[in-house]
Design an enzyme around this catalytic site. Structure first.
Site, PDB file in Angstrom:
ATOM      1  N   ASP A   1     -36.892  15.458  98.873  1.00  0.00           N
ATOM      2  CA  ASP A   1     -36.662  16.540  97.906  1.00  0.00           C
ATOM      3  C   ASP A   1     -37.730  17.640  97.906  1.00  0.00           C
ATOM      4  O   ASP A   1     -38.178  18.087  96.835  1.00  0.00           O
ATOM      5  CB  ASP A   1     -36.534  15.948  96.491  1.00  0.00           C
ATOM      6  CG  ASP A   1     -35.376  14.977  96.372  1.00  0.00           C
ATOM      7  OD1 ASP A   1     -34.615  14.811  97.344  1.00  0.00           O
ATOM      8  OD2 ASP A   1     -35.230  14.365  95.293  1.00  0.00           O
TER       9      ASP A   1
ATOM     10  N   GLU B   1     -32.036  16.654  96.244  1.00  0.00           N
ATOM     11  CA  GLU B   1     -31.351  16.255  95.010  1.00  0.00           C
ATOM     12  C   GLU B   1     -30.638  17.479  94.446  1.00  0.00           C
ATOM     13  O   GLU B   1     -31.292  18.479  94.112  1.00  0.00           O
ATOM     14  CB  GLU B   1     -32.353  15.726  93.979  1.00  0.00           C
ATOM     15  CG  GLU B   1     -31.679  15.336  92.654  1.00  0.00           C
ATOM     16  CD  GLU B   1     -32.658  14.953  91.547  1.00  0.00           C
ATOM     17  OE1 GLU B   1     -33.865  14.832  91.814  1.00  0.00           O
ATOM     18  OE2 GLU B   1     -32.189  14.797  90.402  1.00  0.00           O
TER      19      GLU B   1
ATOM     20  N   LYS C   1     -28.224  14.201  97.701  1.00  0.00           N
ATOM     21  CA  LYS C   1     -28.113  13.043  96.804  1.00  0.00           C
ATOM     22  C   LYS C   1     -27.979  13.489  95.356  1.00  0.00           C
ATOM     23  O   LYS C   1     -28.674  14.405  94.917  1.00  0.00           O
ATOM     24  CB  LYS C   1     -29.318  12.123  96.978  1.00  0.00           C
ATOM     25  CG  LYS C   1     -30.670  12.733  96.632  1.00  0.00           C
ATOM     26  CD  LYS C   1     -31.778  11.778  97.021  1.00  0.00           C
ATOM     27  CE  LYS C   1     -33.154  12.194  96.566  1.00  0.00           C
ATOM     28  NZ  LYS C   1     -33.348  12.342  95.134  1.00  0.00           N
TER      29      LYS C   1
ATOM     30  N   LYS D   1     -31.716   9.963  91.711  1.00  0.00           N
ATOM     31  CA  LYS D   1     -33.136   9.934  92.069  1.00  0.00           C
ATOM     32  C   LYS D   1     -33.334   9.154  93.366  1.00  0.00           C
ATOM     33  O   LYS D   1     -34.131   9.547  94.205  1.00  0.00           O
ATOM     34  CB  LYS D   1     -33.955   9.315  90.921  1.00  0.00           C
ATOM     35  CG  LYS D   1     -33.783  10.016  89.571  1.00  0.00           C
ATOM     36  CD  LYS D   1     -34.015  11.504  89.651  1.00  0.00           C
ATOM     37  CE  LYS D   1     -33.855  12.165  88.296  1.00  0.00           C
ATOM     38  NZ  LYS D   1     -33.752  13.645  88.414  1.00  0.00           N
TER      39      LYS D   1
ATOM     40  N   VAL E   1     -41.519  14.664  96.919  1.00  0.00           N
ATOM     41  CA  VAL E   1     -41.755  14.772  95.476  1.00  0.00           C
ATOM     42  C   VAL E   1     -40.544  14.284  94.690  1.00  0.00           C
ATOM     43  O   VAL E   1     -39.429  14.328  95.188  1.00  0.00           O
ATOM     44  CB  VAL E   1     -42.067  16.240  95.102  1.00  0.00           C
ATOM     45  CG1 VAL E   1     -43.319  16.711  95.813  1.00  0.00           C
ATOM     46  CG2 VAL E   1     -40.905  17.190  95.395  1.00  0.00           C
ATOM     47  N   THR E   2     -40.786  13.864  93.430  1.00  0.00           N
ATOM     48  CA  THR E   2     -42.087  13.537  92.884  1.00  0.00           C
ATOM     49  C   THR E   2     -42.370  12.056  93.082  1.00  0.00           C
ATOM     50  O   THR E   2     -41.445  11.257  93.159  1.00  0.00           O
ATOM     51  CB  THR E   2     -42.191  13.879  91.375  1.00  0.00           C
ATOM     52  OG1 THR E   2     -41.232  13.087  90.640  1.00  0.00           O
ATOM     53  CG2 THR E   2     -41.936  15.337  91.119  1.00  0.00           C
TER      54      THR E   2
ATOM     55  N   CYS F   1     -38.309  10.436  92.323  1.00  0.00           N
ATOM     56  CA  CYS F   1     -37.403  10.231  93.469  1.00  0.00           C
ATOM     57  C   CYS F   1     -38.041   9.462  94.616  1.00  0.00           C
ATOM     58  O   CYS F   1     -37.356   8.710  95.314  1.00  0.00           O
ATOM     59  CB  CYS F   1     -36.856  11.569  93.928  1.00  0.00           C
ATOM     60  SG  CYS F   1     -35.723  12.279  92.714  1.00  0.00           S
TER      61      CYS F   1
ATOM     62  N   GLN G   1     -50.168  -6.503  94.430  1.00  0.00           N
ATOM     63  CA  GLN G   1     -49.518  -7.805  94.614  1.00  0.00           C
ATOM     64  C   GLN G   1     -49.169  -8.052  96.088  1.00  0.00           C
ATOM     65  O   GLN G   1     -48.089  -8.558  96.412  1.00  0.00           O
ATOM     66  CB  GLN G   1     -48.262  -7.915  93.749  1.00  0.00           C
ATOM     67  CG  GLN G   1     -48.520  -7.635  92.265  1.00  0.00           C
ATOM     68  CD  GLN G   1     -47.280  -7.821  91.433  1.00  0.00           C
ATOM     69  OE1 GLN G   1     -46.681  -8.890  91.401  1.00  0.00           O
ATOM     70  NE2 GLN G   1     -46.874  -6.749  90.746  1.00  0.00           N
TER      71      GLN G   1
HETATM   72  N1  TIU Z   1     -36.947  14.686  93.218  1.00  0.00           N
HETATM   73  C1  TIU Z   1     -37.319  14.231  92.026  1.00  0.00           C
HETATM   74  O1  TIU Z   1     -38.342  13.556  91.894  1.00  0.00           O
HETATM   75  N2  TIU Z   1     -36.546  14.620  90.926  1.00  0.00           N
HETATM   76  C2  TIU Z   1     -37.042  14.770  89.649  1.00  0.00           C
HETATM   77  O2  TIU Z   1     -36.299  15.095  88.739  1.00  0.00           O
HETATM   78  N3  TIU Z   1     -38.382  14.588  89.478  1.00  0.00           N
HETATM   79  C3  TIU Z   1     -39.097  14.776  88.331  1.00  0.00           C
HETATM   80  O3  TIU Z   1     -40.286  14.427  88.320  1.00  0.00           O
HETATM   81  N4  TIU Z   1     -38.530  15.322  87.273  1.00  0.00           N
END
Ligand code: TIU
Length: 228
Positions: A34, A82, A139, A142, A167-168, A172, A212
């Site tokens: 993303d 996304e 997609k 997430k 990210v993030t 995702c 772990q």
């Molecule tokens: N790609 C992704 O992480 N979508 C999000 O909505 N991330 C947020 O941190 N909001």
């Protein structure tokens, strides 16, 4: 015709946590999550949620370096985005109506309709677009496995190991990495090539992944990875 492995496709081992990570380039894919304008630039989905998108700017150059390394090594490269269909038929109300954002998914914004496929905001940031022959996965959720062809893509190419950036980190990237771990993939997250609106969440996610004995996978620095 069977594709032959790249000439330099010998097994590789990179220093990582909680232990060294070994992979073979022709059974490994880079999954870049993303890297879209809607998350990284002002005026998009990320900012509409109240986030400071400036935290993600520092991910772009390391992400480019990671993609360049993967191309040089001959890895399959998967780029995810996304976003939703223009009619929002793949966007559950629970996602669109959650919270009190300044604009919601599908509303008009400076980069077009927020998080809608085909709009400028849903596109990749400059320099991180797929090249011909690379895989793009659109997609709605997430996780990159939910309602996509990612499993088919990976199984059909014999992929067993996944290297992640994007990210993030805690949304995702982590969701996709957990989905992949449950499906039996060996997963490595590249530290500099992932970022969050909340630096402490990024750091916590890296720690969670490798805790772990590597309950979700491994983490490694970009500088160590690009040396192998
Ligand atoms: N790609 C992704 O992480 N979508 C999000 O909505 N991330 C947020 O941190 N909001």
């Amino acid at each position: 015709m069977t594709a032959s492995p790249p000439a330099d496709g010998a097994p590789r081992t990179v220093r990582a946590l909680p232990a060294a990570f070994s992979f073979e380039p022709w059974t490994t894919a880079l999954v870049m999550i993303d890297m879209q304008r809607d998350f990284i630039e002002p005026g998009g989905f990320g900012e509409s949620l109240g986030n400071d998108v400036g935290h993600l700017a520092q991910v772009v150059e390391p992400a480019k370096a990671l993609v360049a390394w993967a191309r040089m090594r001959g890895l399959l490269i998967v780029h995810t985005r996304e976003c939703h269909r223009p009619d929002l038929s793949d966007c559950p109300p629970a996602k669109r109506l959650r919270g009190a954002p300044s604009t919601r998914i599908g509303d008009p914004g400076p980069m077009g309709r927020i998080l809608i496929d085909g709009e400028a905001g849903a596109d990749f940031v400059p320099g991180l677009e797929p090249l011909p022959g690379e895989v793009e996965i659109v997609k709605p959720g997430k996780g990159a496995f939910y309602n996509t062809s990612l499993t088919h893509v990976l199984v059909s190419r014999g992929i067993t190991h996944l290297i992640f950036g994007g990210v993030t980190t805690e949304v995702c990237v982590q969701t996709t990495m957990r989905e992949a771990n449950d499906r039996g993939y060996e997963c490595l997250l590249v530290e500099e090539a992932t970022g969050s609106y909340f630096p402490e969440f990024r750091d916590a996610t890296l720690a969670m992944v490798r805790a772990q004995g590597g309950i979700v996978g491994w983490t490694a620095s970009l500088s160590d990875l690009v040396r192998v």
